[in-house]
Design a protein around this motif. Structure first.
Motif, PDB file in Angstrom:
ATOM      1  N   THR A  85     140.293 121.648  90.277  1.00 43.40           N
ATOM      2  CA  THR A  85     140.941 120.345  90.278  1.00 43.40           C
ATOM      3  C   THR A  85     141.656 120.025  91.592  1.00 43.40           C
ATOM      4  O   THR A  85     142.214 118.942  91.741  1.00 43.40           O
ATOM      5  CB  THR A  85     141.967 120.271  89.130  1.00 43.40           C
ATOM      6  OG1 THR A  85     142.787 121.447  89.179  1.00 43.40           O
ATOM      7  CG2 THR A  85     141.282 120.208  87.780  1.00 43.40           C
ATOM      8  N   VAL A  86     141.620 120.965  92.546  1.00 39.45           N
ATOM      9  CA  VAL A  86     142.406 120.806  93.770  1.00 39.45           C
ATOM     10  C   VAL A  86     142.085 119.500  94.503  1.00 39.45           C
ATOM     11  O   VAL A  86     142.990 118.754  94.888  1.00 39.45           O
ATOM     12  CB  VAL A  86     142.183 122.012  94.710  1.00 39.45           C
ATOM     13  CG1 VAL A  86     142.751 121.736  96.085  1.00 39.45           C
ATOM     14  CG2 VAL A  86     142.817 123.251  94.115  1.00 39.45           C
ATOM     15  N   ASN A  87     140.773 119.203  94.644  1.00 39.78           N
ATOM     16  CA  ASN A  87     140.391 117.998  95.384  1.00 39.78           C
ATOM     17  C   ASN A  87     140.889 116.717  94.738  1.00 39.78           C
ATOM     18  O   ASN A  87     141.217 115.749  95.418  1.00 39.78           O
ATOM     19  CB  ASN A  87     138.866 117.931  95.519  1.00 39.78           C
ATOM     20  CG  ASN A  87     138.429 118.462  96.873  1.00 39.78           C
ATOM     21  OD1 ASN A  87     139.210 118.459  97.822  1.00 39.78           O
ATOM     22  ND2 ASN A  87     137.211 118.935  96.948  1.00 39.78           N
ATOM     23  N   ASP A  88     140.931 116.725  93.400  1.00 33.24           N
ATOM     24  CA  ASP A  88     141.361 115.514  92.703  1.00 33.24           C
ATOM     25  C   ASP A  88     142.872 115.332  92.718  1.00 33.24           C
ATOM     26  O   ASP A  88     143.364 114.218  92.728  1.00 33.24           O
ATOM     27  CB  ASP A  88     140.912 115.562  91.231  1.00 33.24           C
ATOM     28  CG  ASP A  88     139.398 115.618  91.136  1.00 33.24           C
ATOM     29  OD1 ASP A  88     138.748 115.093  92.062  1.00 33.24           O
ATOM     30  OD2 ASP A  88     138.891 116.195  90.163  1.00 33.24           O
ATOM     31  N   TYR A  89     143.599 116.425  92.685  1.00 30.93           N
ATOM     32  CA  TYR A  89     145.043 116.323  92.466  1.00 30.93           C
ATOM     33  C   TYR A  89     145.870 116.218  93.741  1.00 30.93           C
ATOM     34  O   TYR A  89     146.914 115.592  93.741  1.00 30.93           O
ATOM     35  CB  TYR A  89     145.550 117.549  91.673  1.00 30.93           C
ATOM     36  CG  TYR A  89     145.109 117.610  90.239  1.00 30.93           C
ATOM     37  CD1 TYR A  89     144.345 116.590  89.681  1.00 30.93           C
ATOM     38  CD2 TYR A  89     145.459 118.683  89.431  1.00 30.93           C
ATOM     39  CE1 TYR A  89     143.927 116.651  88.364  1.00 30.93           C
ATOM     40  CE2 TYR A  89     145.062 118.747  88.104  1.00 30.93           C
ATOM     41  CZ  TYR A  89     144.292 117.730  87.574  1.00 30.93           C
ATOM     42  OH  TYR A  89     143.894 117.797  86.273  1.00 30.93           O
ATOM     43  N   PHE A  90     145.431 116.868  94.816  1.00 35.87           N
ATOM     44  CA  PHE A  90     146.335 117.024  95.964  1.00 35.87           C
ATOM     45  C   PHE A  90     145.768 116.393  97.230  1.00 35.87           C
ATOM     46  O   PHE A  90     144.567 116.492  97.496  1.00 35.87           O
ATOM     47  CB  PHE A  90     146.597 118.511  96.228  1.00 35.87           C
ATOM     48  CG  PHE A  90     147.057 119.241  94.991  1.00 35.87           C
ATOM     49  CD1 PHE A  90     148.263 118.926  94.399  1.00 35.87           C
ATOM     50  CD2 PHE A  90     146.266 120.223  94.409  1.00 35.87           C
ATOM     51  CE1 PHE A  90     148.686 119.573  93.252  1.00 35.87           C
ATOM     52  CE2 PHE A  90     146.679 120.884  93.263  1.00 35.87           C
ATOM     53  CZ  PHE A  90     147.889 120.557  92.683  1.00 35.87           C
ATOM     54  N   ASP A  91     146.626 115.761  98.025  1.00 36.69           N
ATOM     55  CA  ASP A  91     146.153 115.287  99.321  1.00 36.69           C
ATOM     56  C   ASP A  91     146.414 116.311 100.421  1.00 36.69           C
ATOM     57  O   ASP A  91     145.810 116.256 101.471  1.00 36.69           O
ATOM     58  CB  ASP A  91     146.730 113.902  99.670  1.00 36.69           C
ATOM     59  CG  ASP A  91     148.207 113.796  99.411  1.00 36.69           C
ATOM     60  OD1 ASP A  91     148.921 114.774  99.722  1.00 36.69           O
ATOM     61  OD2 ASP A  91     148.657 112.752  98.902  1.00 36.69           O
ATOM     62  N   HIS A  92     147.347 117.257 100.144  1.00 35.13           N
ATOM     63  CA  HIS A  92     147.555 118.352 101.088  1.00 35.13           C
ATOM     64  C   HIS A  92     147.455 119.678 100.339  1.00 35.13           C
ATOM     65  O   HIS A  92     147.778 119.750  99.159  1.00 35.13           O
ATOM     66  CB  HIS A  92     148.927 118.258 101.744  1.00 35.13           C
ATOM     67  CG  HIS A  92     149.002 117.222 102.813  1.00 35.13           C
ATOM     68  ND1 HIS A  92     148.881 115.877 102.546  1.00 35.13           N
ATOM     69  CD2 HIS A  92     149.191 117.326 104.158  1.00 35.13           C
ATOM     70  CE1 HIS A  92     148.989 115.198 103.675  1.00 35.13           C
ATOM     71  NE2 HIS A  92     149.177 116.047 104.671  1.00 35.13           N
TER      72      HIS A  92
ATOM     73  N   THR B 287     143.668 118.111 102.391  1.00 38.70           N
ATOM     74  CA  THR B 287     142.795 118.862 101.503  1.00 38.70           C
ATOM     75  C   THR B 287     141.368 118.970 102.054  1.00 38.70           C
ATOM     76  O   THR B 287     140.769 120.044 102.071  1.00 38.70           O
ATOM     77  CB  THR B 287     142.781 118.202 100.109  1.00 38.70           C
ATOM     78  OG1 THR B 287     144.129 118.043  99.687  1.00 38.70           O
ATOM     79  CG2 THR B 287     142.049 119.070  99.110  1.00 38.70           C
ATOM     80  N   GLN B 288     140.831 117.841 102.535  1.00 32.93           N
ATOM     81  CA  GLN B 288     139.440 117.845 103.015  1.00 32.93           C
ATOM     82  C   GLN B 288     139.199 118.860 104.117  1.00 32.93           C
ATOM     83  O   GLN B 288     138.166 119.515 104.145  1.00 32.93           O
ATOM     84  CB  GLN B 288     139.077 116.451 103.548  1.00 32.93           C
ATOM     85  CG  GLN B 288     139.013 115.415 102.449  1.00 32.93           C
ATOM     86  CD  GLN B 288     139.149 114.021 103.013  1.00 32.93           C
ATOM     87  OE1 GLN B 288     139.762 113.828 104.068  1.00 32.93           O
ATOM     88  NE2 GLN B 288     138.569 113.049 102.316  1.00 32.93           N
ATOM     89  N   THR B 289     140.157 119.001 105.018  1.00 32.99           N
ATOM     90  CA  THR B 289     139.932 119.904 106.138  1.00 32.99           C
ATOM     91  C   THR B 289     140.275 121.351 105.803  1.00 32.99           C
ATOM     92  O   THR B 289     139.703 122.268 106.385  1.00 32.99           O
ATOM     93  CB  THR B 289     140.761 119.468 107.368  1.00 32.99           C
ATOM     94  OG1 THR B 289     142.074 119.162 106.932  1.00 32.99           O
ATOM     95  CG2 THR B 289     140.154 118.277 108.040  1.00 32.99           C
ATOM     96  N   VAL B 290     141.181 121.554 104.875  1.00 33.66           N
ATOM     97  CA  VAL B 290     141.680 122.907 104.615  1.00 33.66           C
ATOM     98  C   VAL B 290     140.964 123.595 103.465  1.00 33.66           C
ATOM     99  O   VAL B 290     140.732 124.802 103.486  1.00 33.66           O
ATOM    100  CB  VAL B 290     143.204 122.846 104.323  1.00 33.66           C
ATOM    101  CG1 VAL B 290     143.702 124.181 103.809  1.00 33.66           C
ATOM    102  CG2 VAL B 290     143.955 122.447 105.577  1.00 33.66           C
TER     103      VAL B 290
END
Lengths: 250, 289
Positions: free
Chosen positions: A198-205, A219-222
């Protein structure tokens, strides 16, 4: 403007390093997930930021001032398992605890505070349970009470320790919704989390942690397979599955 | 009923009643927080550790000034508490074992010193042995006044810190997280426990005063789910136990007060265990049926 900046935090536990040189800075109005394997020190990090644990070194600033002077704008949702749910108190009382450092020493909560606490219970859909003894609430309902208490604090920076642990699907949705509302109001949220799906959906960092920070950023880069492998080490079977589904959803 | 009538004509009566009532109430109220903090056994260690303090002061200064003796009691109580903490923090010994060690060491020392006093002092040396089981009948007016006023002060202090004790026992992490001085509140509670033990030992005795801190709150918990009511009920139960113990032991000569207080507190406990409206066995049985 950074809502939170952490510099070189190190913590020892039983003479072993539990956290080593953790530094990161969180921009205002973001939702950051703290991710890492079991024993990576995720809860320890939150607790040492909040000064609940003695630290070996490091310092923490909230809006560029020492955290000690900023406690009134900090909200905290501890792990549900850390309190005695058989304690003789009800849901409304627990929510009111969120106001204690506003009410002041020796004083009792006035009507305004009680009304505010009731509004918070209502926002998490718990208005019918205000006078319910807390041991008679389900796990999800207990978590909602904790959320209402955090809301009652009316803080600017929120720390949540595994808020999704052991809650039902509708409570998980309610938590997400609340986090997004907070973000929309310009509040900053940090969440200890362990469900990689769920990380991609929930967090922007995301802060990837394994005793020391592996990576921190958007999130996208890390949140990449390389970084995850570095954080999680040998647990490859589980790893390959998780990022695969992540990619599908993006 | 001769014993009763002579008791009720006693000039000390009002003060003895007020003292035992307020002491019982204070123990119930403070004990509620101790129970919820899971420190009931530590309070027992504090009580037992008061005995050597009393004896040491008597040996050193050869006075039977009650405030002096009680100051000694407070010091050894605190040393005992600190020793338990140190043992738990610095060794692999668990809390229950540490408490067991400290209770026996301090109480043993107290008994040795007491025996020494009895064999070496001239004449009737002040009846220090009443500190073991308590003796309401032997209290002089100033003793009872000290108990009554002291207990009243402790009750007021507890009421002031009600909200702070509540949050720092229920959720200390959260309390610290929002910047409340939890360590300070813990210190205040510790002070209250030592104080109630110290002012109560003359009446109830070091062996059994912990029961007055533990039993009324447990009984109260069977009747309510609210902390406020629990503390008030525990206070009332403690007061009933205190007064009945003081009256009965004074009326029937030589009956030690502490054991009578504990028996009546235990009676209240058994009634609560069965009839309690929230957690009583009968109500639970009805709900499950």
């Amino acid at each position: 403007m950074y809502a939170l900046s952490v510099k070189d935090i190190s913590v020892t536990y039983d003479k072993q390093l539990a956290l080593e040189d953790v530094s990161f800075a969180v921009p205002e109005g973001s939702i950051t997930g703290i991710i890492g394997p079991n024993g990576a020190g995720k809860s320890t990090l939150i607790k040492s930021i909040l000064q609940l644990l003695p630290t070996l070194s490091g310092n923490v600033e909230v809006f560029h001032k020492p955290i000690k002077s900023q406690k009134k704008i900090i909200g905290y949702v501890p792990q549900r398992s850390e309190v005695d749910w058989d304690f003789p108190t009800n849901a409304l009382d627990v929510v009111l605890m969120g106001r204690y450092n506003h009410i002041g020493l020796f004083k009792r909560a006035n009507k305004k505070e009680v009304t505010w606490a009731k509004t918070c219970l209502e926002k998490v859909g718990m208005q019918d349970y205000a006078t319910r003894q807390i041991s008679q609430l389900s796990g999800g309902q207990q978590q909602r009470v904790f959320l209402a208490r955090a809301m009652a604090q009316d803080a600017k920076v929120y720390f949540m320790d595994e808020p999704f642990a052991g809650v039902d699907a509708s409570t998980e949705k309610a938590i997400i919704q609340l986090m997004k509302e907070w973000k929309a109001e310009g509040k900053t949220v940090l969440v200890v989390h362990h469900d990689l799906q769920t990380v991609n959906d929930y967090f922007d960092h995301v802060l990837l942690l394994n005793k020391s920070p592996i990576a921190y950023g958007e999130t996208q880069t890390v949140f990449t397979l390389d970084n995850l492998e570095q954080a999680y080490g040998g647990k490859i079977a589980f790893l390959q599955k998780a990022p695969a589904t992540v990619k599908e959803s993006t | 009923m001769d014993a009763f009538s002579s008791f009720f004509s006693s000039a000390n009566l009002q003060w003895v009643l007020a003292g035992s009532l307020l002491l019982g109430f204070a123990s119930g109220v403070i004990g509620s927080f101790v129970l919820l903090k899971r420190q009931s056994l530590i309070s027992d260690a504090m009580a037992h550790a008061a005995l050597p303090g009393v004896c040491i002061i008597y040996i050193l200064f050869q006075v039977k000034s009650v405030p002096f003796l009680l100051a000694g009691a407070a010091v050894t109580s605190l040393i005992a508490t600190q020793s338990i903490q140190t043992i738990v923090n610095k060794s692999r010994i668990k809390t229950d074992a540490a408490i067991g060690i400290i209770i026996s060491v301090f109480f043993g020392l107290g008994i040795v010193l007491l025996t020494y006093i009895q064999q070496n002092s001239s004449g009737n040396q002040a009846g220090l042995d009443s500190f073991i089981f308590g003796q309401a009948a032997s209290l002089v007016r100033s003793d009872v006044q000290l108990i009554a006023i002291g207990a009243l002060v402790l009750i007021i202090l507890t009421a002031l810190f009600f909200k702070e004790f509540k949050i720092s026992i229920f959720d200390p992490q959260f309390a610290k997280g929002i910047g409340l001085p939890v360590t300070f509140f813990n210190g205040v509670l510790l002070f209250l426990v030592v104080a109630v033990v110290v002012i109560g030992i003359q009446m109830v005795g070091v062996v059994l005063i912990a029961a007055l801190l533990i039993t009324p709150p447990i009984s109260a918990r069977y009747w309510t789910d609210r902390l406020g009511w629990m503390t008030i009920l525990a206070g009332i139960f403690g007061a009933i136990a205190g007064v009945s113990g003081a009256v009965l032991s004074t009326a029937f000569n030589n009956l030690p007060t502490g054991p009578v207080i504990v028996l009546s507190a235990s009676l209240i406990f058994f009634i609560s265990l069965f009839l309690g409206s929230k957690k009583g066995l009968i109500i639970k049985g009805v709900k499950h049926a």
